[in-house]
Design a protein around this motif. Structure first.
Motif, PDB file in Angstrom:
ATOM      1  N   PHE A  20       0.805  -1.218   0.000  1.00 36.25           N
ATOM      2  CA  PHE A  20       0.000   0.000   0.000  1.00 36.25           C
ATOM      3  C   PHE A  20       0.845   1.278   0.000  1.00 36.25           C
ATOM      4  N   THR A  21       2.142   1.157   0.227  1.00 40.16           N
ATOM      5  CA  THR A  21       2.986   2.350   0.358  1.00 40.16           C
ATOM      6  C   THR A  21       2.951   3.213  -0.892  1.00 40.16           C
ATOM      7  N   TYR A  22       3.126   2.588  -2.056  1.00 41.98           N
ATOM      8  CA  TYR A  22       3.152   3.344  -3.308  1.00 41.98           C
ATOM      9  C   TYR A  22       1.785   3.932  -3.666  1.00 41.98           C
ATOM     10  N   PRO A  23       0.706   3.134  -3.701  1.00 42.65           N
ATOM     11  CA  PRO A  23      -0.607   3.733  -4.005  1.00 42.65           C
ATOM     12  C   PRO A  23      -1.077   4.729  -2.956  1.00 42.65           C
ATOM     13  N   LEU A  24      -0.548   4.613  -1.733  1.00 40.92           N
ATOM     14  CA  LEU A  24      -0.924   5.565  -0.680  1.00 40.92           C
ATOM     15  C   LEU A  24      -0.514   6.984  -1.058  1.00 40.92           C
ATOM     16  N   PHE A  25       0.590   7.094  -1.788  1.00 38.40           N
ATOM     17  CA  PHE A  25       1.055   8.400  -2.260  1.00 38.40           C
ATOM     18  C   PHE A  25       0.011   9.043  -3.177  1.00 38.40           C
ATOM     19  N   PHE A  26      -0.545   8.254  -4.100  1.00 37.65           N
ATOM     20  CA  PHE A  26      -1.557   8.780  -5.015  1.00 37.65           C
ATOM     21  C   PHE A  26      -2.903   8.972  -4.308  1.00 37.65           C
ATOM     22  N   ALA A  27      -3.174   8.115  -3.339  1.00 34.14           N
ATOM     23  CA  ALA A  27      -4.401   8.290  -2.545  1.00 34.14           C
ATOM     24  C   ALA A  27      -4.354   9.616  -1.796  1.00 34.14           C
ATOM     25  N   PHE A  28      -3.161   9.987  -1.339  1.00 40.14           N
ATOM     26  CA  PHE A  28      -2.971  11.264  -0.660  1.00 40.14           C
ATOM     27  C   PHE A  28      -3.284  12.430  -1.606  1.00 40.14           C
ATOM     28  N   LEU A  29      -2.798  12.336  -2.853  1.00 49.03           N
ATOM     29  CA  LEU A  29      -3.092  13.365  -3.860  1.00 49.03           C
ATOM     30  C   LEU A  29      -4.590  13.435  -4.151  1.00 49.03           C
ATOM     31  N   TYR A  30      -5.201  12.264  -4.283  1.00 47.42           N
ATOM     32  CA  TYR A  30      -6.643  12.213  -4.545  1.00 47.42           C
ATOM     33  C   TYR A  30      -7.437  12.826  -3.390  1.00 47.42           C
ATOM     34  N   LYS A  31      -6.972  12.579  -2.162  1.00 49.43           N
ATOM     35  CA  LYS A  31      -7.682  13.109  -0.990  1.00 49.43           C
ATOM     36  C   LYS A  31      -7.609  14.635  -0.956  1.00 49.43           C
ATOM     37  N   ILE A  32      -6.454  15.169  -1.338  1.00 47.99           N
ATOM     38  CA  ILE A  32      -6.312  16.630  -1.400  1.00 47.99           C
ATOM     39  C   ILE A  32      -7.286  17.201  -2.422  1.00 47.99           C
ATOM     40  N   LEU A  33      -7.364  16.561  -3.589  1.00 47.37           N
ATOM     41  CA  LEU A  33      -8.318  17.008  -4.623  1.00 47.37           C
ATOM     42  C   LEU A  33      -9.741  16.955  -4.099  1.00 47.37           C
ATOM     43  N   HIS A  34     -10.049  15.881  -3.371  1.00 49.97           N
ATOM     44  CA  HIS A  34     -11.403  15.717  -2.829  1.00 49.97           C
ATOM     45  C   HIS A  34     -11.733  16.826  -1.827  1.00 49.97           C
ATOM     46  N   LEU A  35     -10.783  17.122  -0.945  1.00 49.00           N
ATOM     47  CA  LEU A  35     -11.007  18.166   0.062  1.00 49.00           C
ATOM     48  C   LEU A  35     -11.154  19.542  -0.564  1.00 49.00           C
ATOM     49  N   THR A  40     -12.103  15.954 -10.124  1.00 46.41           N
ATOM     50  CA  THR A  40     -12.750  15.673 -11.402  1.00 46.41           C
ATOM     51  C   THR A  40     -12.038  14.513 -12.089  1.00 46.41           C
ATOM     52  N   VAL A  41     -12.709  13.910 -13.049  1.00 47.64           N
ATOM     53  CA  VAL A  41     -12.098  12.798 -13.795  1.00 47.64           C
ATOM     54  C   VAL A  41     -10.808  13.255 -14.456  1.00 47.64           C
ATOM     55  N   TYR A  42     -10.837  14.459 -15.015  1.00 48.33           N
ATOM     56  CA  TYR A  42      -9.662  14.984 -15.717  1.00 48.33           C
ATOM     57  C   TYR A  42      -8.441  15.037 -14.803  1.00 48.33           C
ATOM     58  N   LEU A  43      -8.620  15.563 -13.593  1.00 44.36           N
ATOM     59  CA  LEU A  43      -7.499  15.675 -12.663  1.00 44.36           C
ATOM     60  C   LEU A  43      -7.110  14.322 -12.074  1.00 44.36           C
ATOM     61  N   LEU A  44      -8.063  13.447 -11.870  1.00 46.72           N
ATOM     62  CA  LEU A  44      -7.751  12.116 -11.356  1.00 46.72           C
ATOM     63  C   LEU A  44      -6.871  11.348 -12.336  1.00 46.72           C
ATOM     64  N   ILE A  45      -7.092  11.580 -13.624  1.00 48.47           N
ATOM     65  CA  ILE A  45      -6.302  10.899 -14.654  1.00 48.47           C
ATOM     66  C   ILE A  45      -4.942  11.556 -14.831  1.00 48.47           C
ATOM     67  N   TRP A  46      -4.920  12.890 -14.872  1.00 45.64           N
ATOM     68  CA  TRP A  46      -3.701  13.602 -15.273  1.00 45.64           C
ATOM     69  C   TRP A  46      -2.762  13.954 -14.127  1.00 45.64           C
ATOM     70  N   LEU A  47      -3.273  14.179 -12.928  1.00 38.32           N
ATOM     71  CA  LEU A  47      -2.379  14.568 -11.832  1.00 38.32           C
ATOM     72  C   LEU A  47      -1.313  13.511 -11.526  1.00 38.32           C
ATOM     73  N   PRO A  48      -1.672  12.214 -11.405  1.00 37.55           N
ATOM     74  CA  PRO A  48      -0.621  11.213 -11.172  1.00 37.55           C
ATOM     75  C   PRO A  48       0.424  11.185 -12.294  1.00 37.55           C
ATOM     76  N   ARG A  49      -0.004  11.380 -13.531  1.00 38.89           N
ATOM     77  CA  ARG A  49       0.940  11.384 -14.656  1.00 38.89           C
ATOM     78  C   ARG A  49       1.888  12.580 -14.566  1.00 38.89           C
ATOM     79  N   ARG A  95       3.865   7.044 -16.643  1.00 39.58           N
ATOM     80  CA  ARG A  95       2.904   6.010 -16.248  1.00 39.58           C
ATOM     81  C   ARG A  95       3.104   5.637 -14.788  1.00 39.58           C
ATOM     82  N   THR A  96       2.019   5.330 -14.118  1.00 36.90           N
ATOM     83  CA  THR A  96       2.089   5.025 -12.688  1.00 36.90           C
ATOM     84  C   THR A  96       2.396   3.545 -12.445  1.00 36.90           C
TER      85      THR A  96
END
Length: 449
Positions: A20-35, A40-49, A95-96
């Motif tokens: 979970f260590t690696y995906p946790l990093f992206f989950a953290f980014l997603y949580k910031i976007l959520h807060l 949005t779908v656009y940012l969920l796709i492009w921010l990790p890239r 690519r992630t």
């Protein structure tokens, strides 16, 4: 966005071989976007890239600074040029994949590794980065094993290296990784051990295909290094003595991966920066034809990068953009809920990160046989007799999905089912100029009326 829980966990997570260590990093980014209400779908796709690209760019700069301490400014610039124009780096660096992060961390660790002549050496920093790479992907140890042995052999105070650096950093990395995984798995889980047990000892990776032992030598390595190959070979002849440890690491990695039946191009991606050192030395020594060679190298890599990155096999991404529009239908309670079934080889497309709504979706599953009772591979059963599988799985119209996603090569085989149940082709999406086997040149979306 909907607060409803949805998603899909593959068998690897159920078997505990993914950390979970690696995906946790992206989950953290997603949580910031959520807060911030920007998920949005656009940012969920492009921010990790974008983040992955920035990390890769940082590693490239560090790599250039390292070569500048080892070689002349001229060699450093040409090595940097070779690194930047590598088509495979362009293809992978955003690519992630865990292989991408493994390569980035390897590049960063190399900056602090005690190569002969290096002025940036720090055992604690490079060992910490290596430990993180192993946590992200345990196979990173394959690349680093000869380098670690070399460092140990060269180190004057071996006991201090082991007791003050290797053991503390290694134990801390394993402890943090284990705590994170135990927290999310809700039980004691050592992912690194499970990874080795399933993939090496039990040979589960073979389930997803195998190649002959020589594949990396006859095909894989040449494809990954691409148009750089002649420059790499020329550079090896010029700098073999000075960088024999670097070359030995490349050879060791390719040999070890050759012993494993399941092979993929991305597995040897971490040794690509090592190869660029020899390519840069080669170009720096080409006095008369240097500009011509550099131009050919850039153009040939650019063509490959643009084609593989923007055209080849793009349909599986494009189809998700079409399906994402069904989210609006799903939110309308007055309309029938959409139900999508992917009749494709398993994991052909992205999944919920590309729709970001509780749209009902399902694909043909293909978990390996882990010795459990009642095992069956859904994808294999389907492709053995697609028509029979469809009629057995959906005997009534009320149980049928509203949308089917399939490659064009399957259409003729299930046409009776499609026509008999009022499925109409609504979308055709280009996928590839090189269809192969069950993967066709186009993707069709069928909708039931």
């Amino acid at each position: 966005m909907s607060s409803e829980t949805y998603g899909y966990l593959t068998w690897e997570w159920k078997a505990g071989i993914r950390g979970f260590t690696y995906p946790l990093f992206f989950a953290f980014l997603y949580k910031i976007l959520h807060l911030l209400n920007y998920d949005t779908v656009y940012l969920l796709i492009w921010l990790p890239r974008i983040v992955q690209a920035l990390l890769a760019a940082f590693a490239d700069v560090k790599f250039f600074l390292l070569i500048r301490t080892l070689e002349t400014e001229d060699v450093a610039r040409w090595t940097f040029f070779c690194q930047l124009c590598s088509w495979f780096s362009w293809f992978c660096c955003t690519r992630t994949l865990t292989n991408t992060t493994e390569t980035t961390l390897t590049c960063l660790a190399l900056f602090y590794f005690p190569l002969p002549g290096s002025k940036t050496y720090s055992s604690k920093k490079y060992l910490s980065l290596v430990a993180l790479a192993v946590v992200v992907r345990p196979t990173a140890l394959i690349v680093w094993f000869p380098l670690l042995m070399y460092h140990f052999w060269q180190e004057e105070n071996k006991l201090r290296l082991i007791t003050h650096s290797c053991i503390p950093i290694g134990m801390l990395a394993v402890l943090i990784s284990a705590l994170i995984d135990c927290l999310f798995y809700e039980k004691w889980t050592l992912v690194q051990f499970n990874f080795i047990k399933f993939n090496i000892l039990h040979g589960v990776a073979d389930f997803y295909g195998s190649h002959p032992w020589h594949w990396y030598f006859t095909q894989g390595f040449a494809v990954v290094i691409g148009p750089h190959l002649p420059f790499f070979l020329h550079g090896c002849g010029l700098a073999f003595r000075k960088y024999k440890m670097v070359l030995a690491t490349v050879l060791w990695t390719v040999v070890v991966y050759s012993l494993l039946p399941h092979k993929e191009f991305r597995f040897i991606y971490p040794v690509l920066p090592f190869c660029m050192i020899f390519c840069g030395i080669s170009l720096a020594h080409l006095k008369a034809w240097r500009r011509v060679a550099a131009a050919l190298l850039l153009v040939s890599n650019l063509v490959l990068a643009l084609y593989t990155g923007l055209i080849h096999q793009r349909g599986t991404l494009d189809v998700m953009s079409h399906l994402q529009t069904l989210c609006e239908v799903s939110r309308d309670s007055s309309r029938p809920q959409s139900d999508v079934l992917f009749l494709m080889p398993c994991h052909s497309t992205p999944f919920y990160s590309h729709v970001h709504c509780p749209l009902k979706m399902r694909f043909l599953e293909c978990p390996p046989d882990l010795g459990e009772d009642g095992y069956f591979e859904e994808a294999a059963q389907f492709y053995n007799n697609p028509l029979l599988w469809l009629r057995t799985s959906f005997p009534y119209k009320s149980s049928q999905p509203t949308h089917l996603v399939l490659f064009d090569v399957l259409e003729k085989e299930i046409s009776t089912f499609l026509q008999g149940n009022n499925f109409t082709r609504t979308t055709e999406i280009f996928h590839t100029h090189v269809p192969e086997g069950r993967v066709g040149g186009s993707i069709f979306i069928y909708e039931r009326h």
